[in-house]
Design a protein around this motif. Sequence first.
Motif, PDB file in Angstrom:
ATOM      1  N   ASN A  87       8.015   2.111   6.077  1.00 34.12           N
ATOM      2  CA  ASN A  87       6.717   1.708   5.536  1.00 34.12           C
ATOM      3  C   ASN A  87       5.602   2.585   6.089  1.00 34.12           C
ATOM      4  O   ASN A  87       4.597   2.110   6.569  1.00 34.12           O
ATOM      5  CB  ASN A  87       6.445   0.234   5.867  1.00 34.12           C
ATOM      6  N   ASP A  88       5.764   3.871   6.009  1.00 35.19           N
ATOM      7  CA  ASP A  88       4.735   4.760   6.528  1.00 35.19           C
ATOM      8  C   ASP A  88       3.646   4.991   5.472  1.00 35.19           C
ATOM      9  O   ASP A  88       3.728   4.535   4.341  1.00 35.19           O
ATOM     10  CB  ASP A  88       5.338   6.086   6.994  1.00 35.19           C
ATOM     11  N   LYS A  89       2.625   5.706   5.845  1.00 37.66           N
ATOM     12  CA  LYS A  89       1.455   5.921   4.995  1.00 37.66           C
ATOM     13  C   LYS A  89       1.801   6.731   3.744  1.00 37.66           C
ATOM     14  O   LYS A  89       1.292   6.447   2.659  1.00 37.66           O
ATOM     15  CB  LYS A  89       0.369   6.623   5.808  1.00 37.66           C
ATOM     16  N   ASP A  90       2.664   7.747   3.864  1.00 35.08           N
ATOM     17  CA  ASP A  90       3.029   8.569   2.710  1.00 35.08           C
ATOM     18  C   ASP A  90       3.733   7.754   1.628  1.00 35.08           C
ATOM     19  O   ASP A  90       3.470   7.927   0.438  1.00 35.08           O
ATOM     20  CB  ASP A  90       3.938   9.729   3.144  1.00 35.08           C
ATOM     21  N   THR A  91       4.603   6.868   2.029  1.00 36.36           N
ATOM     22  CA  THR A  91       5.320   6.039   1.059  1.00 36.36           C
ATOM     23  C   THR A  91       4.360   5.116   0.334  1.00 36.36           C
ATOM     24  O   THR A  91       4.434   4.971  -0.893  1.00 36.36           O
ATOM     25  CB  THR A  91       6.403   5.208   1.772  1.00 36.36           C
ATOM     26  N   ARG A  92       3.440   4.500   1.063  1.00 40.38           N
ATOM     27  CA  ARG A  92       2.467   3.614   0.417  1.00 40.38           C
ATOM     28  C   ARG A  92       1.564   4.388  -0.538  1.00 40.38           C
ATOM     29  O   ARG A  92       1.250   3.913  -1.628  1.00 40.38           O
ATOM     30  CB  ARG A  92       1.639   2.901   1.473  1.00 40.38           C
ATOM     31  N   ARG A  96       1.220   3.874  -4.593  1.00 41.47           N
ATOM     32  CA  ARG A  96      -0.084   3.626  -5.222  1.00 41.47           C
ATOM     33  C   ARG A  96      -0.306   4.561  -6.399  1.00 41.47           C
ATOM     34  O   ARG A  96      -0.747   4.152  -7.471  1.00 41.47           O
ATOM     35  CB  ARG A  96      -1.205   3.790  -4.190  1.00 41.47           C
ATOM     36  N   ARG A  97       0.048   5.866  -6.204  1.00 43.08           N
ATOM     37  CA  ARG A  97      -0.106   6.833  -7.297  1.00 43.08           C
ATOM     38  C   ARG A  97       0.795   6.493  -8.484  1.00 43.08           C
ATOM     39  O   ARG A  97       0.374   6.585  -9.641  1.00 43.08           O
ATOM     40  CB  ARG A  97       0.213   8.245  -6.799  1.00 43.08           C
ATOM     41  N   LEU A  98       2.012   6.079  -8.204  1.00 39.47           N
ATOM     42  CA  LEU A  98       2.926   5.713  -9.285  1.00 39.47           C
ATOM     43  C   LEU A  98       2.412   4.491 -10.052  1.00 39.47           C
ATOM     44  O   LEU A  98       2.511   4.436 -11.286  1.00 39.47           O
ATOM     45  CB  LEU A  98       4.320   5.437  -8.732  1.00 39.47           C
ATOM     46  N   GLU A  99       1.862   3.521  -9.338  1.00 39.13           N
ATOM     47  CA  GLU A  99       1.316   2.346 -10.006  1.00 39.13           C
ATOM     48  C   GLU A  99       0.126   2.725 -10.875  1.00 39.13           C
ATOM     49  O   GLU A  99      -0.048   2.188 -11.973  1.00 39.13           O
ATOM     50  CB  GLU A  99       0.919   1.299  -8.980  1.00 39.13           C
ATOM     51  N   GLU A 100      -0.720   3.659 -10.413  1.00 40.24           N
ATOM     52  CA  GLU A 100      -1.851   4.122 -11.223  1.00 40.24           C
ATOM     53  C   GLU A 100      -1.364   4.830 -12.481  1.00 40.24           C
ATOM     54  O   GLU A 100      -1.911   4.631 -13.569  1.00 40.24           O
ATOM     55  CB  GLU A 100      -2.737   5.060 -10.412  1.00 40.24           C
ATOM     56  N   GLU A 101      -0.330   5.664 -12.347  1.00 38.64           N
ATOM     57  CA  GLU A 101       0.213   6.353 -13.520  1.00 38.64           C
ATOM     58  C   GLU A 101       0.766   5.366 -14.537  1.00 38.64           C
ATOM     59  O   GLU A 101       0.572   5.529 -15.747  1.00 38.64           O
ATOM     60  CB  GLU A 101       1.304   7.332 -13.097  1.00 38.64           C
ATOM     61  N   LEU A 102       1.446   4.330 -14.060  1.00 34.51           N
ATOM     62  CA  LEU A 102       1.967   3.318 -14.973  1.00 34.51           C
ATOM     63  C   LEU A 102       0.835   2.554 -15.654  1.00 34.51           C
ATOM     64  O   LEU A 102       0.916   2.238 -16.842  1.00 34.51           O
ATOM     65  CB  LEU A 102       2.871   2.346 -14.224  1.00 34.51           C
TER      66      LEU A 102
END
Length: 133
Positions: A87-92, A96-102
Amino acid sequence: MPKLLIFIGLAVLILTVYTVVDCALFERKRVRGLPRWVWIFVIVLVPLIGPLLWLFVGRGRGASPVGRSFRTVAPDDDPEFLRSLNNDKDTRERLRRLEEELADLDKPEAKKDQDVPKTTDPGEGDQPGRRDV
């Protein structure tokens, strides 16, 4: 009647041999009640009851790993799996970017219908001279 007695005696002998071999090769940690050598004596000295006692009392259940239950656990219910997640910062940030794209894909686009040229003649497609029906 003698045939029946021979059959029963043969069945008891086969059961006794099976349980002696099973007891001798069984894992030491899974033998219940008595030590292994006592179970072998009970099986051999008490013809029918000894093997049945071994099968129902002395023989332990399936092997379970140390410290874990043998049942299957779903990944989201398994605390070890949840701890192993990164659960590091890069994964979060990536999530977030993937959710925005969706979310952008779900938005209705008004320009989409305006950019596509509409042809009324079926012969004016990508392949000249071809008429699709």
